[in-house]
Design a protein around this motif. Sequence first.
Motif, PDB file in Angstrom:
ATOM      1  N   GLY A  14       1.106  -1.202  -0.053  1.00 44.15           N
ATOM      2  CA  GLY A  14      -0.115  -0.089   0.086  1.00 44.15           C
ATOM      3  C   GLY A  14       0.903   1.247  -0.055  1.00 44.15           C
ATOM      4  O   GLY A  14       1.938   1.205  -0.246  1.00 44.15           O
TER       5      GLY A  14
ATOM      6  N   SER B  96      -7.802   8.599  -0.174  1.00 43.73           N
ATOM      7  CA  SER B  96      -7.716   7.616   0.872  1.00 43.73           C
ATOM      8  C   SER B  96      -6.698   6.610   0.372  1.00 43.73           C
ATOM      9  O   SER B  96      -6.329   6.434  -0.761  1.00 43.73           O
ATOM     10  CB  SER B  96      -9.097   6.915   0.682  1.00 43.73           C
ATOM     11  OG  SER B  96     -10.317   7.713   1.350  1.00 43.73           O
TER      12      SER B  96
ATOM     13  N   ARG C  51      -5.028   2.492   1.837  1.00 43.36           N
ATOM     14  CA  ARG C  51      -4.717   1.614   2.614  1.00 43.36           C
ATOM     15  C   ARG C  51      -3.510   1.001   2.645  1.00 43.36           C
ATOM     16  O   ARG C  51      -2.896   0.568   1.762  1.00 43.36           O
ATOM     17  CB  ARG C  51      -5.853   0.498   2.236  1.00 43.36           C
ATOM     18  CG  ARG C  51      -6.142  -0.832   3.664  1.00 43.36           C
ATOM     19  CD  ARG C  51      -6.913  -1.698   3.154  1.00 43.36           C
ATOM     20  NE  ARG C  51      -6.322  -2.593   2.100  1.00 43.36           N
ATOM     21  CZ  ARG C  51      -6.925  -3.637   1.739  1.00 43.36           C
ATOM     22  NH1 ARG C  51      -8.023  -4.019   2.216  1.00 43.36           N
ATOM     23  NH2 ARG C  51      -6.296  -4.305   0.743  1.00 43.36           N
TER      24      ARG C  51
ATOM     25  N   SER D 285      -1.427  -2.181   4.315  1.00 40.47           N
ATOM     26  CA  SER D 285      -1.475  -3.528   4.613  1.00 40.47           C
ATOM     27  C   SER D 285      -0.029  -3.996   5.302  1.00 40.47           C
ATOM     28  O   SER D 285       0.911  -3.637   4.635  1.00 40.47           O
ATOM     29  CB  SER D 285      -2.029  -4.482   3.688  1.00 40.47           C
ATOM     30  OG  SER D 285      -3.165  -4.060   3.495  1.00 40.47           O
TER      31      SER D 285
ATOM     32  N   TRP E  76       1.067   0.793  13.215  1.00 44.01           N
ATOM     33  CA  TRP E  76       1.680   1.559  12.217  1.00 44.01           C
ATOM     34  C   TRP E  76       2.196   2.938  12.942  1.00 44.01           C
ATOM     35  O   TRP E  76       1.649   3.444  13.877  1.00 44.01           O
ATOM     36  CB  TRP E  76       0.716   1.938  11.194  1.00 44.01           C
ATOM     37  CG  TRP E  76       0.196   0.763  10.275  1.00 44.01           C
ATOM     38  CD1 TRP E  76      -0.922  -0.060  10.518  1.00 44.01           C
ATOM     39  CD2 TRP E  76       0.719   0.519   9.129  1.00 44.01           C
ATOM     40  NE1 TRP E  76      -0.792  -1.007   9.482  1.00 44.01           N
ATOM     41  CE2 TRP E  76       0.036  -0.719   8.680  1.00 44.01           C
ATOM     42  CE3 TRP E  76       1.874   0.867   8.419  1.00 44.01           C
ATOM     43  CZ2 TRP E  76       0.624  -1.346   7.592  1.00 44.01           C
ATOM     44  CZ3 TRP E  76       2.598   0.387   7.563  1.00 44.01           C
ATOM     45  CH2 TRP E  76       1.698  -1.075   6.891  1.00 44.01           C
TER      46      TRP E  76
ATOM     47  N   PHE F 276      -8.475   7.736  10.507  1.00 43.97           N
ATOM     48  CA  PHE F 276      -7.697   6.677  10.143  1.00 43.97           C
ATOM     49  C   PHE F 276      -8.275   5.541  11.040  1.00 43.97           C
ATOM     50  O   PHE F 276      -8.693   5.891  11.907  1.00 43.97           O
ATOM     51  CB  PHE F 276      -6.163   6.784  10.839  1.00 43.97           C
ATOM     52  CG  PHE F 276      -5.212   7.757   9.889  1.00 43.97           C
ATOM     53  CD1 PHE F 276      -5.910   8.484   8.615  1.00 43.97           C
ATOM     54  CD2 PHE F 276      -3.950   7.691  10.155  1.00 43.97           C
ATOM     55  CE1 PHE F 276      -5.105   9.351   8.012  1.00 43.97           C
ATOM     56  CE2 PHE F 276      -3.206   8.762   9.329  1.00 43.97           C
ATOM     57  CZ  PHE F 276      -3.658   9.440   8.155  1.00 43.97           C
ATOM     58  N   THR F 277      -8.449   4.359  10.514  1.00 40.14           N
ATOM     59  CA  THR F 277      -8.805   3.183  11.202  1.00 40.14           C
ATOM     60  C   THR F 277      -7.931   2.008  10.997  1.00 40.14           C
ATOM     61  O   THR F 277      -7.637   1.755  10.066  1.00 40.14           O
ATOM     62  CB  THR F 277     -10.166   2.766  10.659  1.00 40.14           C
ATOM     63  OG1 THR F 277     -11.218   3.934  10.805  1.00 40.14           O
ATOM     64  CG2 THR F 277     -10.791   1.452  11.591  1.00 40.14           C
TER      65      THR F 277
ATOM     66  N   SER G  42      -6.918  -2.087  11.989  1.00 39.92           N
ATOM     67  CA  SER G  42      -7.671  -3.234  12.322  1.00 39.92           C
ATOM     68  C   SER G  42      -6.577  -4.499  12.014  1.00 39.92           C
ATOM     69  O   SER G  42      -5.666  -4.151  11.090  1.00 39.92           O
ATOM     70  CB  SER G  42      -8.710  -3.360  11.231  1.00 39.92           C
ATOM     71  OG  SER G  42      -8.341  -3.562   9.808  1.00 39.92           O
TER      72      SER G  42
ATOM     73  N   ASP H  74      -4.018  -3.682   9.244  1.00 41.63           N
ATOM     74  CA  ASP H  74      -4.146  -2.898   8.112  1.00 41.63           C
ATOM     75  C   ASP H  74      -4.738  -1.324   8.690  1.00 41.63           C
ATOM     76  O   ASP H  74      -5.215  -1.290   9.832  1.00 41.63           O
ATOM     77  CB  ASP H  74      -5.477  -3.111   7.136  1.00 41.63           C
ATOM     78  CG  ASP H  74      -5.315  -4.263   6.538  1.00 41.63           C
ATOM     79  OD1 ASP H  74      -6.476  -4.814   5.801  1.00 41.63           O
ATOM     80  OD2 ASP H  74      -4.206  -4.701   5.993  1.00 41.63           O
ATOM     81  N   LEU H  75      -4.157  -0.290   7.844  1.00 44.71           N
ATOM     82  CA  LEU H  75      -4.455   1.120   8.264  1.00 44.71           C
ATOM     83  C   LEU H  75      -5.114   1.718   7.186  1.00 44.71           C
ATOM     84  O   LEU H  75      -4.695   1.855   5.941  1.00 44.71           O
ATOM     85  CB  LEU H  75      -3.050   1.673   8.717  1.00 44.71           C
ATOM     86  CG  LEU H  75      -3.456   3.305   9.171  1.00 44.71           C
ATOM     87  CD1 LEU H  75      -3.966   3.091  10.298  1.00 44.71           C
ATOM     88  CD2 LEU H  75      -1.920   3.898   8.946  1.00 44.71           C
ATOM     89  N   HIS H  76      -6.570   1.849   7.303  1.00 44.77           N
ATOM     90  CA  HIS H  76      -7.245   2.825   6.395  1.00 44.77           C
ATOM     91  C   HIS H  76      -7.030   4.222   6.706  1.00 44.77           C
ATOM     92  O   HIS H  76      -7.709   4.560   7.828  1.00 44.77           O
ATOM     93  CB  HIS H  76      -8.582   2.144   6.653  1.00 44.77           C
ATOM     94  CG  HIS H  76      -9.094   0.772   6.158  1.00 44.77           C
ATOM     95  ND1 HIS H  76      -9.418   0.346   5.000  1.00 44.77           N
ATOM     96  CD2 HIS H  76      -9.054  -0.305   7.031  1.00 44.77           C
ATOM     97  CE1 HIS H  76      -9.377  -1.101   5.000  1.00 44.77           C
ATOM     98  NE2 HIS H  76      -9.059  -1.361   6.230  1.00 44.77           N
TER      99      HIS H  76
ATOM    100  N   ASN I  88      -8.427   7.935   5.484  1.00 44.19           N
ATOM    101  CA  ASN I  88      -9.333   8.726   5.008  1.00 44.19           C
ATOM    102  C   ASN I  88      -8.867  10.248   5.223  1.00 44.19           C
ATOM    103  O   ASN I  88      -8.299  10.492   6.251  1.00 44.19           O
ATOM    104  CB  ASN I  88     -10.795   8.250   5.352  1.00 44.19           C
ATOM    105  CG  ASN I  88     -11.105   6.884   5.005  1.00 44.19           C
ATOM    106  OD1 ASN I  88     -10.748   6.355   3.897  1.00 44.19           O
ATOM    107  ND2 ASN I  88     -11.641   6.149   5.852  1.00 44.19           N
TER     108      ASN I  88
END
Length: 125
Positions: A8, A17, A19, A21, A36, A71-72, A74, A83-85, A87
């Motif tokens: 990513g 956005s 992501r 990983s 992260w 950021f989210t 999971s 993962d870091l999403h 936005n």
Amino acid sequence: QVQLVESGGGFVQPGGSLRLSCAATRTGFIIDVMGWYRQAPGEQRELVASVGTAGDTKYSDSVQGSVQGRFTISADYAKNTVDLHMNSLKPEDTDVYYCGVVARRYGRSRLQHFWGQGTQVTVSS
């Protein structure tokens, strides 16, 4: 040993956005925390977000501004992935991002940190 492989990152315009990983391969270690981090040239590496095995999350509230809500993070500890999403990205989010884990050997209590190779995130118009 624990090895981390990141994917990513890249270039995105403000408001966009991305992501990130990370997949961990571990031998003889238990991973307690996955997260992260970010690092600018000449600066210390700092936490962006982390998640523990119980699903407890922590987000940075640094001088660059809070990432919570944008950021989210999971993780799947069964698969050893995190993962870091990201936005609503801002130019100040530009940095090298590193996957990092805190792990310990089976039967031991001493914690060790392991790092990925880093992935560049650039936010610019």
